[in-house]
Write a protein that holds these residues in place. Structure first.
Motif, PDB file in Angstrom:
ATOM      1  N   LEU A 194       0.813  -1.209   0.000  1.00  0.00           N
ATOM      2  CA  LEU A 194       0.000   0.000   0.000  1.00  0.00           C
ATOM      3  C   LEU A 194       0.854   1.269   0.000  1.00  0.00           C
ATOM      4  O   LEU A 194       0.601   2.178  -0.800  1.00  0.00           O
ATOM      5  N   PRO A 195       1.871   1.373   0.871  1.00  0.00           N
ATOM      6  CA  PRO A 195       2.718   2.583   0.830  1.00  0.00           C
ATOM      7  C   PRO A 195       3.461   2.756  -0.490  1.00  0.00           C
ATOM      8  O   PRO A 195       3.617   3.887  -0.965  1.00  0.00           O
TER       9      PRO A 195
ATOM     10  N   ARG B  67       1.115   4.152  -2.924  1.00  0.00           N
ATOM     11  CA  ARG B  67       0.865   5.549  -2.551  1.00  0.00           C
ATOM     12  C   ARG B  67       1.992   6.446  -3.063  1.00  0.00           C
ATOM     13  O   ARG B  67       1.752   7.532  -3.608  1.00  0.00           O
TER      14      ARG B  67
ATOM     15  N   ARG C 256       1.806   6.648  -6.966  1.00  0.00           N
ATOM     16  CA  ARG C 256       0.694   7.498  -7.410  1.00  0.00           C
ATOM     17  C   ARG C 256       1.016   8.973  -7.201  1.00  0.00           C
ATOM     18  O   ARG C 256       0.692   9.822  -8.041  1.00  0.00           O
ATOM     19  N   ALA C 257       1.653   9.280  -6.073  1.00  0.00           N
ATOM     20  CA  ALA C 257       2.012  10.676  -5.794  1.00  0.00           C
ATOM     21  C   ALA C 257       3.029  11.180  -6.815  1.00  0.00           C
ATOM     22  O   ALA C 257       2.923  12.314  -7.316  1.00  0.00           O
TER      23      ALA C 257
ATOM     24  N   ARG D 284      -5.813   5.929   7.483  1.00  0.00           N
ATOM     25  CA  ARG D 284      -5.455   6.300   6.111  1.00  0.00           C
ATOM     26  C   ARG D 284      -5.422   5.069   5.213  1.00  0.00           C
ATOM     27  O   ARG D 284      -5.928   5.102   4.081  1.00  0.00           O
ATOM     28  N   GLU D 285      -4.848   3.981   5.687  1.00  0.00           N
ATOM     29  CA  GLU D 285      -4.764   2.786   4.852  1.00  0.00           C
ATOM     30  C   GLU D 285      -6.132   2.149   4.624  1.00  0.00           C
ATOM     31  O   GLU D 285      -6.401   1.618   3.545  1.00  0.00           O
TER      32      GLU D 285
ATOM     33  N   GLU E 144      -7.678   4.222   1.879  1.00  0.00           N
ATOM     34  CA  GLU E 144      -7.048   3.921   0.592  1.00  0.00           C
ATOM     35  C   GLU E 144      -7.439   2.531   0.100  1.00  0.00           C
ATOM     36  O   GLU E 144      -7.673   2.332  -1.102  1.00  0.00           O
TER      37      GLU E 144
ATOM     38  N   TYR F  38      -9.225   2.095  -3.499  1.00  0.00           N
ATOM     39  CA  TYR F  38      -8.450   1.611  -4.641  1.00  0.00           C
ATOM     40  C   TYR F  38      -8.299   0.097  -4.726  1.00  0.00           C
ATOM     41  O   TYR F  38      -8.117  -0.437  -5.831  1.00  0.00           O
TER      42      TYR F  38
END
Length: 524
Positions: free
Chosen positions: A46-47, A50, A53-54, A130-131, A134, A138
């Motif tokens: 997941l990170p 992230r 995507r950023a 947050r996770e 997300e 997604y």
């Protein structure tokens, strides 16, 4: 740090990540089993997405080459695993809430003292929230659409691999060819992109495998640096083929992670091994390599943040110097490849994903061109032909981890199971073909091959040789061997209904690779 301040560096830098775990669904939870999957998913996958995507939102492309083994892709798309992951994230949030509201010490470390644990728990609670958001936004339909967006946008290059991650040099050629072709097809079905490159399991190579790669449509693959005698400045066609071997630059890669040192061991970073007993969280920092868990200091995110900046600067400087030195040595722009397990970033090294984000911004700013392995091929970062030795990226850079004395019994088990499977499947398909009509799909033969591939997974001998959950590894190898033999015995004896029931039963636990089709097994 800007390009104008430092000047452009000749050559190309490629970051390669290898994403792999064995099939864990339905095979235990703790301490080894599904928990391993969910920890890696939450802390690394997941990170990493992230971060990518950023960076993509900043119009950055061709950032890294991402290997995703079919067995990981299968788990990240599996409905059972998706549900389990959602439950795990919610449980993480509850454990963080417990830490955030604690009033008593719950462990031996100063990091588990009430005030320190409350601060840590509040941060963890926010991170878990947050996770969860997300994941719901997604990931609830699996990883394939998430990763396909990154592949479509040329943010990453995808590397594939054979089904179930076998140690290919020791595998029967027919099953080796089948596993590779099916693995590439699996990636094509999930991501609408069939990989041109692969991360060969364990970077293992045996002379002649390049011919198999070429036949399967593989254009490039990874080996470890010593396979190229340390000369990794260019990709090299192997033997008489056009298949390119890219070597991991150990000087650069070991700067991050090595058997004896590396960034994750810095005193400011979160300690992987020290748990708070009541919540299962990790609230301590490394503090010192020789400091026992009971004396670990509380995690300080500001201290860790400063360490990340220092290690980003150090890595960028290391890459620049290495690229210049290698370019001067070979008399032309060089290619530098740093390669790691994806799970290092986040799971083993909590700060790893943030380090990645900053590095992937800092390298271009420092005049380093970043690209993928395919970019290297297109850019002509290729040298002369090479004859590779039998090799791997394991201890000794040979095959000892997977073929040594400690796992000799598994080597014999694998050979026997593969022989049983191929013999049984050949006979089953021959009987069907003898009828004269088109050969129908054979779920029994499919499950025999599925269990066989799980038996020969390279993870089991690796875990045994490294004495890492060795009992679990032996159990898993023998469990899948038993499944193969049990189904095969019924089929060979003509007990077709029993074979069908057994195949269905094992498929409930081991139902990965639904498109696996025994009819595509190469003929003897």
């Amino acid at each position: 740090m800007t390009t104008s301040e430092h000047g452009a560096v000749p050559g190309l830098f490629t970051l390669v990540l290898h994403t792999h775990l064995p099939w864990l669904a339905h095979h235990g939870r703790w301490p080894v089993g599904e928990e391993w999957l969910y920890q890696s998913w939450s802390a690394s996958y997941l990170p990493l997405v992230r971060v990518l995507r950023a960076l993509a939102a900043e119009n950055r492309t061709h950032l890294l080459t991402l290997g995703i083994t079919p067995v990981v892709a299968a788990q990240l798309d599996d409905p059972y695993c998706l549900q389990g992951m959602h439950h795990w994230l919610a449980n993480w949030q509850l454990r963080a809430l417990e830490a955030a509201t604690t009033r008593t010490a719950s462990g031996p470390s100063p990091a588990s003292a009430p005030e320190a644990l409350r601060r840590f728990g509040s941060r963890e609670h926010a991170e878990a929230e947050r996770e969860l958001v997300e994941f719901d936004a997604y990931w609830r339909h699996g990883a394939s659409p998430v990763l396909r967006e990154l592949i479509d946008g040329e943010v990453i290059e995808l590397l594939g691999g054979p089904l179930a991650h076998p140690f290919q040099p020791l595998l029967h050629p027919r099953l080796r060819e089948f596993a590779l072709r099916e693995g590439l097809a699996d990636a094509g079905a999930r991501f609408a992109h069939t990989p041109r490159g692969i991360w060969a399991p364990e970077c293992a190579y045996a002379p002649g495998m390049e011919t198999d790669y070429a036949a399967a449509g593989v254009g490039h693959f990874m080996v470890d640096g010593p396979s190229l005698h340390g000369d990794t400045a260019l990709g090299r066609p192997v033997a008489d083929s056009d298949v390119i071997a890219f070597g991991r630059d150990l000087q650069v890669s070991y700067r991050v992670w090595s058997p004896k040192s590396g960034y994750p061991g810095h005193p400011a970073y979160r300690d992987f091994h020290t748990y708070d007993h009541a919540t299962g969280l990790k609230p301590a920092r490394v503090t010192g390599r020789q400091v026992p868990s009971a004396d670990k200091a509380p995690y300080d995110p500001d201290r860790a943040d400063a360490a990340i900046d220092g290690h980003v600067a150090d890595f960028v400087d290391t890459v620049r110097k290495r690229m210049r030195a290698e370019s001067e040595r070979i008399g032309r722009p060089a290619h530098v490849v740093a390669a790691f397990d994806t799970e290092l970033f986040g799971h083993w090294w909590y700060e790893g994903p943030e380090w990645l984000a900053r590095v992937l911004r800092a390298l271009p700013a420092a005049g380093v061109r970043v690209g993928t392995l395919s970019d290297a091929v297109r850019g002509g970062y290729l040298g002369g032909r090479v004859d590779l030795p039998p090799s791997s990226w394991g201890s000794g850079k040979d095959w000892q981890v997977w073929a040594g004395e400690r796992v000799a019994d598994l080597v014999q088990l694998n050979n026997e199971v593969v022989d049983t499977a191929l013999t049984t499947v050949d006979k089953a398909l021959a009987r069907a073909a003898a009828v004269g009509a088109p050969t129908p799909r054979n779920p029994v033969a499919d499950q025999i091959l599925r269990e066989t591939l799980l038996t020969v997974s390279s993870d089991w001998p690796f875990m045994i040789s490294k004495d890492s959950a060795a009992d679990y590894a032996r159990y898993r190898a023998h469990l899948h061997a038993h499944a193969t033999r049990e189904i095969a015995a019924a089929a060979a004896a003509g007990r077709q209904e029993q074979a069908r029931r057994l195949a269905e039963g094992w498929n409930r636990a081991d139902g990965l690779f639904g498109a696996l089709d025994a009819r595509r097994l190469p003929v003897a």
